[in-house]
Design a protein around this motif. Structure first.
Motif, short mmCIF file in Angstrom:
data_model
loop_
_atom_site.label_atom_id
_atom_site.label_comp_id
_atom_site.label_asym_id
_atom_site.label_seq_id
_atom_site.Cartn_x
_atom_site.Cartn_y
_atom_site.Cartn_z
N MET A 208 0.85 -1.17 0.00
CA MET A 208 0.00 0.00 0.00
C MET A 208 0.90 1.24 0.00
SD MET A 208 -3.06 0.97 2.63
CE MET A 208 -4.26 -0.09 1.91
N THR A 209 0.62 2.16 -0.89
CA THR A 209 1.45 3.36 -1.02
C THR A 209 0.93 4.47 -0.10
OG1 THR A 209 0.12 4.32 -2.78
CG2 THR A 209 1.88 2.81 -3.44
N ASN A 210 1.73 5.51 0.04
CA ASN A 210 1.31 6.68 0.82
C ASN A 210 0.05 7.30 0.21
OD1 ASN A 210 3.45 6.38 2.56
ND2 ASN A 210 4.65 8.04 1.70
N ASN A 211 -0.03 7.28 -1.12
CA ASN A 211 -1.21 7.82 -1.79
C ASN A 211 -2.46 7.04 -1.39
OD1 ASN A 211 1.17 8.59 -3.40
ND2 ASN A 211 -0.33 9.65 -4.65
N ASP A 212 -2.34 5.72 -1.34
CA ASP A 212 -3.48 4.89 -0.95
C ASP A 212 -3.92 5.19 0.48
OD1 ASP A 212 -3.43 3.58 -3.42
OD2 ASP A 212 -2.12 1.98 -2.67
N ILE A 213 -2.97 5.33 1.38
CA ILE A 213 -3.27 5.64 2.78
C ILE A 213 -3.97 6.99 2.88
CG2 ILE A 213 -2.25 6.13 5.04
CD1 ILE A 213 -0.01 4.10 4.22
N PHE A 214 -3.41 7.97 2.16
CA PHE A 214 -3.97 9.33 2.16
C PHE A 214 -5.41 9.31 1.64
CE2 PHE A 214 -2.18 13.89 1.31
CZ PHE A 214 -2.98 14.39 2.32
N ASP B 258 -10.31 21.46 1.13
CA ASP B 258 -10.16 22.60 2.05
C ASP B 258 -9.80 22.14 3.45
OD1 ASP B 258 -10.84 24.45 0.09
OD2 ASP B 258 -12.98 24.37 0.58
N ASP B 259 -10.44 21.06 3.89
CA ASP B 259 -10.17 20.52 5.23
C ASP B 259 -8.73 20.05 5.34
OD1 ASP B 259 -12.90 20.90 5.86
OD2 ASP B 259 -13.40 18.90 5.10
N ILE B 260 -8.26 19.36 4.31
CA ILE B 260 -6.89 18.84 4.33
C ILE B 260 -5.88 19.98 4.33
CG2 ILE B 260 -5.20 17.46 3.06
CD1 ILE B 260 -7.59 15.70 2.15
N VAL B 261 -6.14 21.03 3.54
CA VAL B 261 -5.25 22.19 3.51
C VAL B 261 -5.18 22.83 4.91
CG1 VAL B 261 -4.96 24.53 2.59
CG2 VAL B 261 -5.51 22.64 1.05
N LYS B 262 -6.33 22.95 5.58
CA LYS B 262 -6.36 23.52 6.94
C LYS B 262 -5.63 22.63 7.93
CE LYS B 262 -10.69 26.00 6.32
NZ LYS B 262 -12.12 26.05 6.63
N ILE B 263 -5.80 21.31 7.81
CA ILE B 263 -5.13 20.38 8.72
C ILE B 263 -3.62 20.49 8.54
CG2 ILE B 263 -4.71 17.92 9.12
CD1 ILE B 263 -7.75 17.51 8.63
N LEU B 264 -3.16 20.58 7.30
CA LEU B 264 -1.72 20.71 7.06
C LEU B 264 -1.19 22.05 7.55
CD1 LEU B 264 -1.47 19.01 3.57
CD2 LEU B 264 -0.29 18.28 5.65
N SER B 265 -2.03 23.09 7.51
CA SER B 265 -1.58 24.40 8.00
C SER B 265 -1.40 24.41 9.52
CB SER B 265 -2.54 25.50 7.56
OG SER B 265 -3.75 25.41 8.27
N LEU C 139 2.74 12.95 4.10
CA LEU C 139 1.85 12.08 4.89
C LEU C 139 2.11 12.26 6.38
CD1 LEU C 139 -0.38 10.00 4.76
CD2 LEU C 139 1.37 8.22 4.68
N ARG C 140 3.38 12.37 6.77
CA ARG C 140 3.73 12.57 8.19
C ARG C 140 3.15 13.88 8.71
NH1 ARG C 140 8.96 12.28 7.76
NH2 ARG C 140 9.25 14.50 7.50
N GLY D 52 -0.88 16.85 11.79
CA GLY D 52 -1.93 17.86 11.77
C GLY D 52 -3.28 17.28 12.13
N LEU D 53 -3.52 16.04 11.71
CA LEU D 53 -4.78 15.36 12.02
C LEU D 53 -4.92 15.14 13.53
CD1 LEU D 53 -7.26 14.17 10.65
CD2 LEU D 53 -6.04 11.99 10.51
#
Length: 86
Positions: free
Chosen positions: A1-7, A19-26, A57-58, A63-64
Motif C-alpha cells: 500500500m502506497t502513501n497515496n493509498d493511505i492518504f 479545504d479541510d486537508i489544507v487547513k489540517i496541514l496548515s 503524509l507525516r 496535523g490530524l
C-alpha cells in the motif's frame, strides 16, 4: 500500500474535503495548494499524478492529531522544590 493509498483512504474515511486537508496541514505549518493536493488523489496512470512523499503524509498525520485532539497542552513544572535548611 502506497502513501497515496493511505492518504486516499483517510480522506474518504474521515469525509475530508480538499479545504479541510489544507487547513489540517496548515496546523503544522505545512503549506500546500489544492491543485498539488489533487495530484495525490489521481489515478497512477494520469499525467498529473504525483507520488505522496513520507514528509507530506507525516505532516498530515501530525496535523490530524492536532485537528482531532486539539493542541498539545503546555508542560508545567510540577517538581517540588528542595527546601533549604539554613
Amino acid at each position: 500500500m502506497t502513501n497515496n493509498d493511505i492518504f486516499k483512504k483517510l480522506r474518504v474515511a474521515l469525509k475530508l474535503r480538499d479545504d479541510d486537508i489544507v487547513k489540517i496541514l496548515s496546523l503544522v505549518d505545512f503549506r500546500i495548494s489544492k491543485s498539488e493536493l489533487g495530484a495525490f488523489f489521481r489515478k497512477e496512470d494520469h499525467p498529473k499524478y504525483m507520488e505522496c512523499g513520507d514528509q507530506i503524509l507525516r505532516n498530515f498525520l501530525n496535523g490530524l492529531v492536532i485537528h482531532l485532539r486539539g493542541p498539545r497542552p503546555e508542560k508545567t513544572n510540577n517538581k517540588p522544590q528542595k527546601k533549604s535548611n539554613n
